[in-house]
Design an enzyme around this catalytic site. Sequence first.
Site, PDB file in Angstrom:
ATOM      1  N   ASP A  80       0.828  -1.214   0.000  1.00 30.40           N
ATOM      2  CA  ASP A  80       0.000   0.000   0.000  1.00 30.40           C
ATOM      3  C   ASP A  80       0.862   1.264   0.000  1.00 30.40           C
ATOM      4  OD1 ASP A  80       0.765  -0.937   2.561  1.00 30.40           O
ATOM      5  OD2 ASP A  80      -0.681   0.379   3.539  1.00 30.40           O
ATOM      6  N   GLU A 138      -0.692  -2.101   5.184  1.00 28.22           N
ATOM      7  CA  GLU A 138       0.222  -2.092   6.333  1.00 28.22           C
ATOM      8  C   GLU A 138       0.173  -0.750   7.056  1.00 28.22           C
ATOM      9  OE1 GLU A 138       3.471  -1.170   8.776  1.00 28.22           O
ATOM     10  OE2 GLU A 138       3.331  -0.274   6.773  1.00 28.22           O
TER      11      GLU A 138
END
Length: 389
Positions: A80, A138
Amino acid sequence: MLENIYNRLEEIFPEIVELRRDFHMYPELSHEEEKTPEKIAEYLKGLGIDVQTGVGGRGVIGILKGGKPGRTIALRADFDGLPIEEENDIDYKSRVPGVMHACGHDVHTASLLSVAKVLSEVREEVPGTVVFVHQFAEEATPGGAQSMIEDGCLDGVDVIYGAHVMSTEVFGTCTVREGYFSSAQDDFYIKIYGKGGHGSEPHNTVDPLVTGSQLVVNLQQIVSRRVNPQSAAAVTVGSFHSGKATNVIPDTAVIKGTVRTYDQEAMEIIEQSMRQIVKSTCEAAGAEVDFDYVKDCPSIWNDPEETEKVRKNAVTVFGKDAVHTEEPMHGSEDFAFYQQVVPGVYFTVGGGNPEIDAVYPHHHPKFKVDERAMLHIGKMFAQLVFSDN
């Protein structure tokens, strides 16, 4: 075999750089990843690797069964991006307004894909089973690790390894640490309900702003007076909002912050102390309060036996003088959740290089790393797969 794998990683490096730069140009925010997991899954399927998509929501798992007996090893990367407008002047600058890979997750993803490609080419020589864990979100709370675990990403796994490229560490170095390697993160949210009124008549009000100010000061005494000095900890107020006008005492005040600890005892002392102090401070002022304490992420704790294996392999890849044991990171990482299920080790790889202006910290709009760090991550993962069994 490992020498051949090293050579192959070098050969495909231009392809991996191109792959990483594509991820970099099209970052996606936590819990909004769509194209990134599709690209990862497509790439893994092209290698003839068994692929599971939608794991825990948006995660991707690749499973490679080797031709020789051995343990099942999981290798993890995150994919991400962050809500940051990139300021780097590069050809592969983010094409998504307000979103950037400013923490190296594109590097992690491409590195793990390079390992998958090379190992898939020699799968008959690979010992045991390798599980490629590509994690979403994350950077978010809650992160993707927990939901991926609940969805079975660690089923049958014996050990998990993770790597993080660091712009603050010199390229060509590696940090490996036994035990605590990152702080735990908890967050808190406080809303104080007072009684508003005119600024000229404070005696007719219950001022939530003054109460909140006193509370902020009181909270700072927890670490200095209640936590063992040998236990590192931090209580930080990051947000305090109350009122809009110069002559109006507001009705409410909102305080938000974070707690960082390493050991469980300090974490429990801080939470209990905060609950007591928040309640007593507000009661003394005649204010009501809502207090929400959220346990976000535990500390990374590297298994001693597995850490020693990682350190020995790091010496092989980087050389003895380039392998360091630094103090634990102050940031948090949800890799810690995997380690609560199976033994695991999280290590860092240097990506800082002043010659290419790779000197800015993580989460900075000019964050950059030396892409050759992907070779080091790839070699470390391959080394662990072959030497661990």
